[in-house]
Design an enzyme around this catalytic site. Structure first.
Site, PDB file in Angstrom:
ATOM      1  N   GLY A  15       0.846  -1.205   0.000  1.00 16.16           N
ATOM      2  CA  GLY A  15       0.000   0.000   0.000  1.00 16.16           C
ATOM      3  C   GLY A  15       0.871   1.241   0.000  1.00 16.16           C
ATOM      4  N   ARG A  76       1.122  -4.989  -5.793  1.00 11.76           N
ATOM      5  CA  ARG A  76       1.220  -6.242  -5.046  1.00 11.76           C
ATOM      6  C   ARG A  76       1.508  -7.316  -6.102  1.00 11.76           C
ATOM      7  NH1 ARG A  76      -0.633  -4.632   0.145  1.00 11.76           N
ATOM      8  NH2 ARG A  76      -2.185  -3.000  -0.007  1.00 11.76           N
ATOM      9  N   ASP A 107       5.216  -4.812   6.158  1.00  9.95           N
ATOM     10  CA  ASP A 107       5.834  -6.073   6.592  1.00  9.95           C
ATOM     11  C   ASP A 107       5.765  -7.164   5.521  1.00  9.95           C
ATOM     12  OD1 ASP A 107       3.136  -6.299   6.913  1.00  9.95           O
ATOM     13  OD2 ASP A 107       3.235  -7.442   8.786  1.00  9.95           O
ATOM     14  N   THR A 130       4.161   2.712   5.580  1.00  9.38           N
ATOM     15  CA  THR A 130       2.775   2.259   5.709  1.00  9.38           C
ATOM     16  C   THR A 130       2.087   3.183   6.706  1.00  9.38           C
ATOM     17  OG1 THR A 130       1.346   0.482   6.530  1.00  9.38           O
ATOM     18  CG2 THR A 130       3.573   0.495   7.366  1.00  9.38           C
ATOM     19  N   ASP A 132      -0.269   2.500   8.758  1.00  9.51           N
ATOM     20  CA  ASP A 132      -0.826   1.843   9.957  1.00  9.51           C
ATOM     21  C   ASP A 132       0.074   1.874  11.192  1.00  9.51           C
ATOM     22  OD1 ASP A 132      -3.111   1.220   8.611  1.00  9.51           O
ATOM     23  OD2 ASP A 132      -2.525  -0.829   8.105  1.00  9.51           O
ATOM     24  N   ASP A 134       2.329  -0.253  12.039  1.00  3.04           N
ATOM     25  CA  ASP A 134       2.239  -1.591  12.644  1.00  3.04           C
ATOM     26  C   ASP A 134       3.534  -2.388  12.502  1.00  3.04           C
ATOM     27  OD1 ASP A 134       2.092  -1.833   9.913  1.00  3.04           O
ATOM     28  OD2 ASP A 134       0.431  -3.231   9.875  1.00  3.04           O
ATOM     29  N   ARG A 176      -6.500  -2.509  10.244  1.00  2.00           N
ATOM     30  CA  ARG A 176      -7.115  -3.839  10.238  1.00  2.00           C
ATOM     31  C   ARG A 176      -6.704  -4.630  11.474  1.00  2.00           C
ATOM     32  NH1 ARG A 176      -4.941  -5.856   5.232  1.00  2.00           N
ATOM     33  NH2 ARG A 176      -4.908  -3.709   4.582  1.00  2.00           N
TER      34      ARG A 176
HETATM   35  P1  ATP Z   1       0.792  -2.764   3.565  1.00  2.00           P
HETATM   36  O1  ATP Z   1       1.209  -2.643   5.017  1.00  2.00           O
HETATM   37  O2  ATP Z   1       0.402  -1.482   2.971  1.00  2.00           O
HETATM   38  O3  ATP Z   1      -0.193  -3.887   3.320  1.00  2.00           O
HETATM   39  P2  ATP Z   1       2.799  -4.607   2.690  1.00  2.00           P
HETATM   40  O4  ATP Z   1       4.210  -4.427   2.263  1.00  2.00           O
HETATM   41  O5  ATP Z   1       2.599  -5.398   3.965  1.00  2.00           O
HETATM   42  O6  ATP Z   1       2.139  -3.174   2.765  1.00  2.00           O
HETATM   43  P3  ATP Z   1       1.741  -6.787   1.080  1.00  2.00           P
HETATM   44  O7  ATP Z   1       0.696  -6.784   0.024  1.00  2.00           O
HETATM   45  O8  ATP Z   1       1.539  -7.669   2.262  1.00  2.00           O
HETATM   46  O9  ATP Z   1       1.963  -5.270   1.496  1.00  2.00           O
HETATM   47  O10 ATP Z   1       3.137  -7.216   0.416  1.00  2.00           O
HETATM   48  C1  ATP Z   1       3.626  -6.534  -0.738  1.00  2.00           C
HETATM   49  C2  ATP Z   1       4.263  -7.505  -1.686  1.00  2.00           C
HETATM   50  O11 ATP Z   1       5.368  -8.173  -1.042  1.00  2.00           O
HETATM   51  C3  ATP Z   1       3.365  -8.659  -2.132  1.00  2.00           C
HETATM   52  O12 ATP Z   1       2.509  -8.285  -3.199  1.00  2.00           O
HETATM   53  C4  ATP Z   1       4.379  -9.693  -2.585  1.00  2.00           C
HETATM   54  O13 ATP Z   1       4.862  -9.424  -3.866  1.00  2.00           O
HETATM   55  C5  ATP Z   1       5.529  -9.473  -1.587  1.00  2.00           C
HETATM   56  N1  ATP Z   1       5.405 -10.487  -0.519  1.00  2.00           N
HETATM   57  C6  ATP Z   1       4.632 -10.464   0.588  1.00  2.00           C
HETATM   58  N2  ATP Z   1       4.733 -11.598   1.307  1.00  2.00           N
HETATM   59  C7  ATP Z   1       5.603 -12.379   0.618  1.00  2.00           C
HETATM   60  C8  ATP Z   1       6.124 -13.698   0.794  1.00  2.00           C
HETATM   61  N3  ATP Z   1       5.798 -14.445   1.840  1.00  2.00           N
HETATM   62  N4  ATP Z   1       6.991 -14.163  -0.139  1.00  2.00           N
HETATM   63  C9  ATP Z   1       7.354 -13.442  -1.202  1.00  2.00           C
HETATM   64  N5  ATP Z   1       6.884 -12.201  -1.449  1.00  2.00           N
HETATM   65  C10 ATP Z   1       6.030 -11.676  -0.559  1.00  2.00           C
END
Ligand code: ATP
Length: 328
Positions: A15, A76, A107, A130, A132, A134, A176
């Site tokens: 995000g 994503r 994360d 992010t 949040d 978090d 969330r």
């Molecule tokens: P937000 O806090 O805004 O959700 P985020 O970084 O946690 O941000 P995610 O959608 O969870 O957002 O992860 C972003 C991208 O990281 C995913 O679309 C994927 O490409 C990669 N990713 C997440 N988890 C994994 C995993 N276990 N293995 C490989 N790639 C991953």
């Protein structure tokens, strides 16, 4: 000894959050300062897999420190979750002569970065972006402060209409799994109640508390609800329940949604992003990799990515108590 780092790539993932552009700018300019080449990767891990790269110099990031969103775009990527996808990403990085990768994201993005590092030994560094807040290893994630200001501004505006019509407003904010946005903005916006995932107030107690406020002379009320609140009902069902069980209020709902992610970053987020970018690049150049940079006790510190991913932030109990006292 690890290979000297001469070329660094930066991407934004997950995000988007205000301050990501300021972080990109900082990474690019810190590279330029140290005579290290810098490459921007479009659309997060998607761009890494497709080789969607652009060379970036100090001038290429002019005029973006004040802009929300991310000029590199975010995405994503399902393919990056597969070994084949990560293999393609690694080949593209090698072809482009890139020695290190800075990931600005949450994360999930850090989990991807760590797996990538473990598979290919490729040096990575995380900047927590992010809204949040978090992620452990930093008191503030990038965008959190801006989102707080955006939400408080919205609450102030809703309060104007709530008080003109004797209305009770349920306002849903992002969060969330954690209630940091709800708790902070609830206090700052003078909310009567704050519902967060970490605490289940219970429906009866909610109505009891709102009734008590009415009896003390309140003619309008604001209840802030984190989207992941565990009270057992979504915000529209909450409205219905209160409509049925409380008299005298015209109950309304406002879901703030994606506007919380947008807008110009606050001064705090711009400074934080600038500091994080410098720390991320300079740490990599010093051979310290696979960390997340963060703000701890007002200082830039490194936390192993592993710890940043596994940990869970805790709600500030003092703030909970303050909010209880303020709603007297
Ligand atoms: P937000 O806090 O805004 O959700 P985020 O970084 O946690 O941000 P995610 O959608 O969870 O957002 O992860 C972003 C991208 O990281 C995913 O679309 C994927 O490409 C990669 N990713 C997440 N988890 C994994 C995993 N276990 N293995 C490989 N790639 C991953």
């Amino acid at each position: 000894m690890s290979k000297a780092i001469k070329k660094i790539a930066v991407l934004t993932s997950g995000g988007d959050s205000p301050g990501m552009n300021a972080a990109i700018r900082s990474v690019v300019r810190t590279c330029a300062y140290h005579n290290v080449d810098c490459v921007g990767v479009y659309r997060g891990y998607e761009g890494l897999i497709e080789g969607d790269f652009k060379n970036m110099d100090a001038r290429s990031v002019k005029g973006i420190i004040n802009k929300g969103g991310t000029i590199l775009k975010s995405a994503r990527s399902k393919e990056f979750r597969t070994k084949e996808g990560r293999q393609k990403a690694h080949e593209n990085l090698q072809k482009a002569g890139i020695d290190g990768l800075v990931v600005v994201g949450g994360d999930g993005s850090f989990t991807g970065a760590l797996i990538f590092n473990q598979e290919f030994g490729f040096p990575v560094m995380g900047i927590p972006g992010t809204i949040d807040n978090d992620i452990v290893g930093t008191s503030h994630t990038l965008g959190f402060d801006t989102a707080l200001n955006t939400v408080v501004d919205a609450i102030d505006k809703i309060r104007d209409t709530a008080s003109s019509h004797n209305r009770l407003f349920f306002i849903e904010v992002m969060g969330r799994d954690v209630g940091h946005i709800a708790l902070n903005t609830g206090i700052a916006g003078g909310a009567e109640e704050i519902l967060i995932p970490e605490e289940d107030l219970g429906l009866e107690r909610l109505v009891e508390s709102l009734n008590k406020s009415r009896k003390t002379g309140k003619t309008s009320s604001i209840v802030i609800v984190a989207e992941g609140d565990k009270i057992g009902k979504n915000i529209f069902e909450l409205k219905e329940y209160v409509d049925e069980n409380m008299e005298g209020y015209d109950v309304r709902v406002s879901v703030l949604g994606h506007m919380q992610r947008g807008g110009a970053p606050s001064c705090f987020d711009r400074v934080l992003a600038s500091r994080m970018g410098v720390k991320a690049v300079e740490s990599m150049l010093n051979g310290e990799t696979n960390y997340m940079v963060g703000l701890i006790n007002s200082k830039m510190e490194l936390t192993p990515l592993d710890n940043a991913i596994k940990g869970k932030t805790k709600i500030n109990l003092e703030l909970l108590r303050v909010s209880d006292i303020m709603s007297t």
